[in-house]
Design a protein around this motif. Structure first.
Motif, PDB file in Angstrom:
ATOM      1  N   CYS A 147     -12.397  12.588  92.966  1.00 19.31           N
ATOM      2  CA  CYS A 147     -12.645  12.253  94.371  1.00 19.31           C
ATOM      3  C   CYS A 147     -11.888  10.990  94.784  1.00 19.31           C
ATOM      4  CB  CYS A 147     -14.139  12.087  94.646  1.00 19.31           C
ATOM      5  SG  CYS A 147     -15.021  13.659  94.708  1.00 19.31           S
ATOM      6  N   GLN A 151      -8.385  14.582  95.344  1.00 21.49           N
ATOM      7  CA  GLN A 151      -9.450  15.408  95.900  1.00 21.49           C
ATOM      8  C   GLN A 151      -9.148  16.905  95.819  1.00 21.49           C
ATOM      9  OE1 GLN A 151     -10.835  14.103  99.736  1.00 21.49           O
ATOM     10  NE2 GLN A 151     -11.257  12.049  98.998  1.00 21.49           N
ATOM     11  N   CYS A 160     -15.943  16.242  97.792  1.00 20.26           N
ATOM     12  CA  CYS A 160     -16.013  14.784  97.789  1.00 20.26           C
ATOM     13  C   CYS A 160     -16.748  14.379  99.058  1.00 20.26           C
ATOM     14  CB  CYS A 160     -14.610  14.184  97.750  1.00 20.26           C
ATOM     15  SG  CYS A 160     -13.733  14.621  96.230  1.00 20.26           S
TER      16      CYS A 160
END
Length: 184
Positions: A147, A151, A160
């Motif tokens: 994250c 991502q 995320c």
């Protein structure tokens, strides 16, 4: 729907009076979004908001709909992970609630602190609003790192959602539980 009606009504009154509408007091207003991916919602456990009996503005100012700042259960702490966790440790900033036009949102503040995970640490990853999945702590470390850095590597059912985590620690200061806090 109730919040929308209240907003439209408030805007009409403000327009008629020629004044401005603010969502929060000037000390905590962060309108304009989040920074560093730290946009986790800080909903109080009892759902208290400005339109509830416990509501009101943070400092009694008209126009604010955040209500009373959220109170965490004893022993819990919100943090924003500052760097991808490595096996057994993480660096994170204390996260404090801030009133925004979209309710209370946690944001990391100050210098990052170093945390070590206890061997028995329990981990949960967010699956959406109010839903989490228990995972091995190593899976949470990988998820948090992805994250922060990549991502696109995060696969469904995960996403995320703000990089804010609710942690508990033992008497030695080691993390004993960590739960990702979901935010759209």
């Amino acid at each position: 729907m109730k919040a929308t009606r209240r907003l439209v009504g408030a805007l009409a009154v403000v327009a008629a009076l020629g004044g401005g509408l603010t969502a929060c007091d000037s000390d905590t207003n962060t309108a304009g979004g989040t920074t560093g991916g730290a946009g986790a919602s800080a909903k109080p456990a009892d759902g208290a908001k400005g339109d509830s009996p416990k509501g009101g503005s943070p400092k009694g100012e008209p126009g604010s709909d955040c209500g009373t700042p959220p109170q965490l259960p004893a022993g819990h702490k919100m943090v924003e992970i500052a760097a991808p966790p490595s096996k057994g440790s993480m660096s994170a900033k204390d996260a404090k609630p801030t009133c925004t036009p979209n309710d209370w949102i946690y944001h990391g503040q100050g210098e990052a602190k170093y945390y070590i995970f206890a061997p028995e640490t329990k981990a949960e990853i967010a699956l959406g609003s109010g839903k989490t999945k228990d995972v091995p702590v190593g899976e949470l470390w990988m998820h948090a790192g992805d994250c922060l850095t990549n991502q696109s590597a995060v696969k469904q059912p995960y996403s995320c959602s703000g990089n804010i985590y609710d942690i508990t620690t033992n008497s030695e200061g080691k993390v004993t539980s960590i739960k990702e806090i979901w935010h759209p």
